[in-house]
Design an enzyme around this catalytic site. Structure first.
Site, PDB file in Angstrom:
ATOM      1  N   LYS A 230      -3.185   3.205  -2.752  1.00  0.00           N
ATOM      2  CA  LYS A 230      -4.551   3.726  -2.780  1.00  0.00           C
ATOM      3  C   LYS A 230      -4.585   4.911  -1.833  1.00  0.00           C
ATOM      4  O   LYS A 230      -4.373   4.769  -0.632  1.00  0.00           O
ATOM      5  CB  LYS A 230      -5.556   2.675  -2.343  1.00  0.00           C
ATOM      6  CG  LYS A 230      -5.657   1.488  -3.290  1.00  0.00           C
ATOM      7  CD  LYS A 230      -6.683   0.487  -2.830  1.00  0.00           C
ATOM      8  CE  LYS A 230      -8.099   1.005  -2.964  1.00  0.00           C
ATOM      9  NZ  LYS A 230      -8.474   1.265  -4.374  1.00  0.00           N
TER      10      LYS A 230
ATOM     11  N   ASP B 132       0.823  -1.200   0.000  1.00  0.00           N
ATOM     12  CA  ASP B 132       0.000   0.000   0.000  1.00  0.00           C
ATOM     13  C   ASP B 132       0.861   1.256   0.000  1.00  0.00           C
ATOM     14  O   ASP B 132       2.025   1.238   0.421  1.00  0.00           O
ATOM     15  CB  ASP B 132      -0.909   0.016   1.227  1.00  0.00           C
ATOM     16  CG  ASP B 132      -2.355  -0.347   0.893  1.00  0.00           C
ATOM     17  OD1 ASP B 132      -2.626  -0.676  -0.260  1.00  0.00           O
ATOM     18  OD2 ASP B 132      -3.193  -0.289   1.811  1.00  0.00           O
TER      19      ASP B 132
ATOM     20  N   MET C  47      -9.599   9.931   7.220  1.00  0.00           N
ATOM     21  CA  MET C  47      -9.818  10.429   5.860  1.00  0.00           C
ATOM     22  C   MET C  47     -10.760  11.631   5.833  1.00  0.00           C
ATOM     23  O   MET C  47     -11.646  11.735   4.993  1.00  0.00           O
ATOM     24  CB  MET C  47     -10.350   9.297   4.967  1.00  0.00           C
ATOM     25  CG  MET C  47      -9.361   8.163   4.794  1.00  0.00           C
ATOM     26  SD  MET C  47     -10.051   6.671   3.991  1.00  0.00           S
ATOM     27  CE  MET C  47     -10.856   5.885   5.406  1.00  0.00           C
TER      28      MET C  47
END
Length: 271
Positions: A59, A38, A171
């Site tokens: 991502k 990742d 996020m």
């Protein structure tokens, strides 16, 4: 099941510091044939997987990302060739890491899956601030929430505020203004709030504020993703706030870099 089938390990790499990896994770990395890495994982982790082919499948919210379906096809393809595939995820794989989708695909293909837990950035952020997310004087729990729902909407912030738990928002930096505004409809303006960017990493940055000033303070200080937003009265126990008060900077957001003293040293110096 194909007798030549390998296996997939969903490995939680933690917030960045390789010292926070579990022994189980280190052993899995050493045995890996293929490493699917990742974007937010410490790149030095590849040194722990000397025999593995490394494929980067980053991502990131708001950035160009490897499609999830492609990652799932890679895992299935290599595992069906009899290889040990280690899917390395930042933080904790089972928390906002799309592990559920990957588990469904792999199990549907008859591929054995192992899960190795790690430290989520929310816990790393709390450690950096020197607080307990579930301080019993302030709350009865903690709520981990992503700022983005599957339909690109937002969570029910009023319902979350009503829980009176510490909120750990993942996020959420691109929506920090709307998040703060929504929470202010249910929480006092002086509710302690913080942002921790790159939690647990060597470049960690921390900011202490209050809910009504959080978005402006974070923006003015140049905070961005990846970061965790923490909101709740338990956040007010942070040694960051102790440091700011002792420096007589009550009206300024408290910010510290990781080259400042750690929590124990800060408390000792503040005493």
């Amino acid at each position: 099941m194909n007798t030549n089938t390998g296996k997939v390990t969903l490995l939680s790499a933690g917030p960045g510091d390789l010292d926070l990896l579990t022994l189980k994770a280190a052993k899995a990395l050493a045995a890996a044939d293929v490493l699917l890495l990742d974007d937010l994982v410490n790149p030095e982790i590849v040194t722990l997987a000397p025999q593995a082919r490394v494929i980067r499948v980053g991502k990131r919210g708001g950035c160009r990302s490897t499609p999830q379906a492609f990652i799932e096809r890679l895992m299935r393809r290599y595992a069906l060739k009899g290889l040990h595939v280690v899917r390395v995820k930042g933080g904790e794989a089972l928390l906002f890491g799309r592990a559920g989708e990957e588990l469904a695909v792999l199990r549907g293909a008859g591929i054995p899956v192992e899960i190795i837990n790690g430290i989520s950035s929310g816990f790393a952020a709390a450690a950096g601030l020197g607080i307990s997310l579930t301080h019993r004087r302030h709350c009865h729990g903690v709520s981990f929430v992503t700022a983005h729902t599957e339909d690109h909407g937002e969570p029910d912030w009023a319902a979350l505020a009503a829980t009176r738990t510490t909120l750990a928002v993942y996020m959420g930096m691109r929506r920090i203004d709307s998040i703060a505004a929504a929470l202010l409809a249910s929480l006092p303006a002086d509710t302690p709030a913080a942002v921790v960017q790159w939690a647990g990493g060597s470049n960690e940055r921390r900011l202490m504020s209050r809910l009504d000033r959080l978005a402006a303070d974070a923006t003015n200080a140049g905070f961005g993703s990846p970061a965790v937003i923490l909101v709740g009265s338990a956040v007010g126990e942070s040694v960051e706030r102790v440091w700011a008060i002792d420096d007589e900077r009550r009206d300024e957001p408290a910010t510290m870099q990781t080259d400042m003293p750690n929590a124990r040293e800060a408390i000792a110096q503040a005493a």
